[in-house]
Motif scaffolding. Structure first.
Motif, PDB file in Angstrom:
ATOM      1  N   VAL A  16      -9.033  -5.080  -2.546  1.00  0.00           N
ATOM      2  CA  VAL A  16      -8.163  -3.912  -2.473  1.00  0.00           C
ATOM      3  C   VAL A  16      -7.734  -3.461  -3.860  1.00  0.00           C
ATOM      4  N   PHE A  18      -5.463  -0.430  -5.807  1.00  0.00           N
ATOM      5  CA  PHE A  18      -4.402   0.518  -5.472  1.00  0.00           C
ATOM      6  C   PHE A  18      -4.905   1.956  -5.528  1.00  0.00           C
ATOM      7  N   HIS A  21      -2.085   7.093  -0.892  1.00  0.00           N
ATOM      8  CA  HIS A  21      -2.491   7.745   0.353  1.00  0.00           C
ATOM      9  C   HIS A  21      -1.751   9.080   0.429  1.00  0.00           C
ATOM     10  N   SER A  74       0.104   2.696   4.157  1.00  0.00           N
ATOM     11  CA  SER A  74      -0.352   2.873   2.784  1.00  0.00           C
ATOM     12  C   SER A  74      -0.844   1.542   2.224  1.00  0.00           C
ATOM     13  N   TYR A  75      -1.120   1.543   0.943  1.00  0.00           N
ATOM     14  CA  TYR A  75      -1.528   0.339   0.225  1.00  0.00           C
ATOM     15  C   TYR A  75      -0.383  -0.671   0.255  1.00  0.00           C
ATOM     16  N   PRO A  76      -0.626  -1.957   0.491  1.00  0.00           N
ATOM     17  CA  PRO A  76      -1.934  -2.563   0.772  1.00  0.00           C
ATOM     18  C   PRO A  76      -2.210  -2.813   2.253  1.00  0.00           C
ATOM     19  N   ASP A  79      -4.917  -0.623   3.854  1.00  0.00           N
ATOM     20  CA  ASP A  79      -6.220  -0.864   3.236  1.00  0.00           C
ATOM     21  C   ASP A  79      -6.837  -2.183   3.688  1.00  0.00           C
TER      22      ASP A  79
END
Length: 283
Positions: A16, A18, A21, A74-76, A79
């Motif tokens: 992953v 960054f 989004h 969103s991250y993480p 993802d």
């Protein structure tokens, strides 16, 4: 076995990277701007006279709901769920369905919500009937975890967004009869609300059992993904089932407990009679 794990395991940094989004940030920004602008622009026209238009607690609840939506989408977390581990996807689904909607409903003043929904209020009254809301929510949640739907979500960004919107939207419908956010739609009595939430806590055990008891991965696409921290696709599926069953159950039983103690507090505050209520009145 150790050598095999070393070959198949992927580290967090490798999997992953960054990235923002922007769709989630845009949706969250629109919600916050619409909320605070609506409070300012519509208060004079729709807020009841003599009452506080909105409390600081309501503002905090609404912002908390939007923040939770951003965190899981969103991250993480998003993802990882989209690129390796289905259990992270499950966490995202549960938060979007069982955490975000009640925070937003509790954080929105009834007069603002009623003003925004005025054009579609007849439809809202139908969709938020307890059995209709319960059916729509669980149908959405069940379809969201069907193997074909999961694979389509992971390969089609537009469908992924639409599926998450569906479970988010029906989450609002499911919570609506419990919270009764506007006077036009009756709020369930506490006893009925607890029964409603209890029934809701039982329904997800069906798809959860398929995840935890299956001896092979249901979602073949996850077998093709890098295995973060060496967690196999089957173990990931089992953990996702436990999260759905016990995580969802914890949230719903927490809500049942809240309804019960709120009911008890109201009874103590408004329903208690004097201790000498059976004594004859003095002439």
């Amino acid at each position: 076995m150790a050598a095999l794990l070393a070959q198949t395991s992927t580290s967090f940094g490798e999997l992953v990277q960054f990235h923002a989004h922007l769709d989630v940030i845009g949706a969250a920004s629109a919600m916050l701007i619409g909320y605070f602008y609506g409070l300012r622009a519509l208060e004079a026209r729709y807020a009841p006279r003599g009452e506080v238009a909105v409390t600081q607690r309501q503002k905090k609840l609404f912002v908390s709901g939007v923040v939770m939506m951003v965190v899981v989408s969103s991250y993480p977390i998003h993802d990882i769920g989209e690129q390796s581990l289905f259990m992270f996807h499950m966490v995202e689904h549960l938060v979007l369905a069982l955490v975000v909607p009640p925070l937003i409903l509790l954080g929105t003043p009834w007069w603002l919500l009623r003003a925004l929904l005025r054009p579609v209020l007849p439809v809202v009254k139908i969709l938020t009937k307890p059995f209709v809301a319960l059916f729509l929510f669980n149908a959405s949640l069940g379809l969201l975890h069907a193997p074909g739907i999961v694979e389509l979500m992971l390969t089609n960004d537009f469908f992924h967004f639409a599926a998450h919107f569906a479970v988010w939207f029906t989450g609002f419908l499911m919570w609506w009869p419990v919270l009764g956010p506007i006077p036009d739609t009756p709020k369930l009595a506490p006893f009925h609300a607890m029964g409603y939430l209890f029934l809701q806590s039982l329904v997800p055990t069906v798809p959860a059992s398929f995840l935890t008891l299956g001896d092979q991965p249901l979602y073949k696409i996850y077998e093709t993904f890098p295995r973060l921290w060496g967690i196999s696709a089957h173990a990931d599926q089992v953990l996702a089932g436990f999260i759905m069953k016990f995580g969802g159950g914890f949230l719903l039983w927490g809500a049942i407990t809240w309804v019960f103690f709120s009911w008890y507090a109201d009874e103590q505050k408004y329903g208690a009679l004097p201790a000498d209520r059976n004594q004859p009145m003095a002439p």
